[in-house]
Design an enzyme around this catalytic site. Structure first.
Site, PDB file in Angstrom:
ATOM      1  CG  ASP A 248      -1.945  -1.056   1.189  1.00  0.00           C
ATOM      2  OD1 ASP A 248      -2.151  -1.599   0.102  1.00  0.00           O
ATOM      3  OD2 ASP A 248      -2.565  -1.332   2.237  1.00  0.00           O
ATOM      4  CE  LYS A 270      -8.388   0.234  -2.522  1.00  0.00           C
ATOM      5  NZ  LYS A 270      -7.902  -0.763  -1.594  1.00  0.00           N
ATOM      6  CG  MET A 382      -8.906   5.885   6.613  1.00  0.00           C
ATOM      7  SD  MET A 382      -9.619   4.581   5.608  1.00  0.00           S
ATOM      8  CE  MET A 382     -10.054   3.378   6.844  1.00  0.00           C
TER       9      MET A 382
END
Ligand code: SAH
Length: 456
Positions: A248, A270, A382
């Site tokens: 990631d 992402k 997040m």
């Protein structure tokens, strides 16, 4: 890195040493390990210099070095133990365009010779840019203890058989072969000398040549929050062995640095609200490589926390590909460690929520009433973009406006920042947070909680 370590081919080259006394002898001991022609200049040679010259290992001229002596030389060592003579030698070196080392004078030198652990063809060079010779010696001693002298013999035999071993299929089969040789069969045979080591290698080779390459496997590995020292030993080992690393965006460069150089690295980042790989693309990539290679699927923190682990393992299961999971330190744990506080506390919270501010279709919904209760602790992942929404929902459900929310950005990394805030000041406090951050609802920094107690 001012001094860049490289290995210089000395075969057919000449190395000139200006000086023939004790100081030169110390350098010559090292230089004589090379395959270069060694030419020494200086009156009053030390006994070793006389001896080496007699044995034909060096040529010695009992006079001062002059610039024409440097024609065609690869390196010059100024080792006169006399600053004026060394300077004159270095000037000559510079005028002739020969890379020069002046003993004990880093600033006038073009290069430095590192401390060397010699198990040729395996050599380890240790440099501290002159800053800490004591440290270099300690590291050298540690590495010497780590690399048994027999290793040189193993590596020499290994080197001779490289072409024969190249017949094995590239990748895992060949690596397995070498690790069996270097770590099992080879060390056992070393006591019997060169012939025994060769025999061990040949034995392995005839046994291994027919071996099929192993089938693939996907190791899901938690890379932790960024500090490579927070990796598990198992994660480190798997990184060393992987053929392909699919990682990631949040996996730190320092962690990736620990992977095998030859491993293929694929970033499937992402970017929040930006262009990104779709989950279906990532799944397809895992299936493609996992069918035949040792794949490490490296995820930041722990794989099982907001890492879409299940979606990827399901794709592998459907394709009949084996996988296993190695846990990692999740960023909330690193954030708590940054504060030096506990995430649970008797009489405050006997439970802990791990929630996300964001989910696939927008801001995430939660049991706001429960989250708004006094003493409630939640680690919000997040949460940056959702901060305004979170604050609104929590206040609406009765949370105190001064409920602490500590922000930890880049936990465990050199850029780590701890920003104290409350529900009210949260959005403003987040304004200049650019890195990944954990919002610690209900947890105050120690300084902030002292202040709060003083107010109460
Ligand atoms: N699996 C990861 C979480 C991935 S979701 C884990 O266990 O940590 C991505 C979120 O993790 C980021 O938005 C941020 O909230 C958090 N995060 C990841 N690395 C972080 C770090 N070094 N410091 C603070 N938060 C981090």
């Amino acid at each position: 890195m001012r001094h860049f370590p490289i290995y210089l081919d000395t075969r057919g080259q000449s190395i000139v040493v200006s000086g023939a006394g004790e100081c030169a002898v110390a350098k010559l001991r090292l230089i004589l390990k090379t395959e270069a022609r060694v030419i020494v200049f200086g009156p009053n040679p030390a006994p070793e210099v006389v001896q080496w010259a007699r044995a034909g290992r060096i040529s010695h001229h009992a006079r001062k070095m002059a610039q024409p002596d440097l024609a065609g030389a690869a390196l010059l060592y100024a080792a006169n133990d006399d600053p004026a003579l060394d300077r004159a030698a270095a000037d000559a070196g510079r005028a002739q365009g020969v890379k020069t080392l002046v003993v004990d004078n880093l600033d006038d030198s073009d290069f430095i010779t590192p401390a060397i652990v010699d198990r040729a063809p395996v050599t380890v060079a240790i440099g501290t840019e002159g800053a800490a010779p004591v440290l270099a010696r300690k590291i050298k001693a540690d590495i010497e203890a780590m690399l048994p002298p027999g290793l040189a013999l193993l590596a020499r035999v290994g080197q001779r058989f490289r072409t024969a071993v190249a017949a094995l299929p590239e990748g895992r089969a060949r690596r397995d072969f070498w690790s069996r040789f270097y770590f099992h069969a080879g060390p056992k045979a070393v006591g019997g000398g060169e012939a025994a080591v060769e025999q061990a290698l040949t034995g392995l080779l005839t046994g291994a040549e027919g071996a099929q390459p192993e089938t693939g496997h996907v190791h899901f590995v938690g890379a932790g929050p960024g500090d490579p020292e927070l990796l598990t030993l198992k994660a480190r080992k798997l990184l060393h062995e992987a053929d392909v690393i699919i990682h990631d965006r949040l996996v730190s460069a320092e962690v990736l640095e620990l992977s095998r150089r030859e491993a293929a690295r694929i970033e499937v980042g992402k970017i929040p609200f930006g262009p990104s790989w779709t989950q279906a693309d990532i799944n397809a990539l895992l299936v493609e490589h996992g069918a035949h290679a040792q794949v490490v699927r490296l995820k930041s923190g722990d794989c099982g926390i907001f890492g879409r682990l299940d979606e990827e393992t399901e794709a592998l299961q459907q394709a009949g590909i084996d996988f296993s999971v190695t846990p990692g330190i999740t960023s909330a744990a690193a954030a708590a460690a940054a504060l030096g506080v506990s995430l649970t506390r008797r009489d405050r919270n006997n439970g802990l929520r791990i929630i996300t501010g964001h989910q696939a279709d927008g801001f995430a919904d939660h049991d706001w009433r429960a989250l708004a209760a006094p003493g409630e602790v939640a680690m919000i992942y997040m949460g940056k973009a959702a901060a305004g929404f979170l604050r609104g929902r929590l206040l609406m459900h009765g949370a105190a406006p001064d409920t602490p929310v500590t922000i930890v950005e880049n936990a465990s990394r050199p850029t780590q920042r701890v920003v104290p805030a409350t529900l009210l000041s949260l959005e403003a406090a987040l304004a200049d947070i650019a890195g990944p951050a954990i919002l610690m609802l209900g947890i105050a920094t120690q300084a902030a909680s002292v202040q709060l107690q003083e107010v109460l």
